[in-house]
Design a protein around this motif. Sequence first.
Motif, short mmCIF file in Angstrom:
data_model
loop_
_atom_site.label_atom_id
_atom_site.label_comp_id
_atom_site.label_asym_id
_atom_site.label_seq_id
_atom_site.Cartn_x
_atom_site.Cartn_y
_atom_site.Cartn_z
N ASP A 105 4.90 0.71 -0.79
CA ASP A 105 6.26 0.29 -0.48
C ASP A 105 6.11 -0.73 0.64
O ASP A 105 5.51 -0.43 1.67
N LYS A 106 6.66 -1.92 0.45
CA LYS A 106 6.46 -2.98 1.45
C LYS A 106 7.03 -2.62 2.82
O LYS A 106 6.67 -3.23 3.81
N HIS A 107 7.88 -1.62 2.90
CA HIS A 107 8.45 -1.22 4.18
C HIS A 107 7.67 -0.08 4.82
O HIS A 107 7.93 0.28 5.97
N SER A 108 6.74 0.49 4.09
CA SER A 108 5.95 1.62 4.60
C SER A 108 4.81 1.11 5.48
O SER A 108 4.29 0.01 5.27
N ARG B 123 -1.24 -0.46 7.44
CA ARG B 123 -0.90 -1.89 7.36
C ARG B 123 -1.90 -2.79 8.09
O ARG B 123 -2.27 -3.85 7.58
#
Length: 81
Positions: free
Chosen positions: A21-24, A52
């Motif tokens: 998930d790009k927000h994780s 990240r």
Amino acid sequence: MFKHGDIVEFNGERGFVNFFDKHSPYFTLCVRQWDDPGKLHGVSQCNLLVYRHYWKDVKMIEPAQDADTYHSQEHRYSDPQ
């Protein structure tokens, strides 16, 4: 960036992206999967968290096919008439 099913290598471990998930702050890399009939989906997995700040060190081996067939709401509410 990444998507479920991408085959990647990180820190000597090769596997597939299991969750992204790009927000994780991380994605999970499945490095081992085996049949396990006692589990809900019939398999067990060994997953690594790749945070990240390490994403720059991940090597793409093979992108996932564009076969996103999961549609949670598709056909959920049929017209009963």
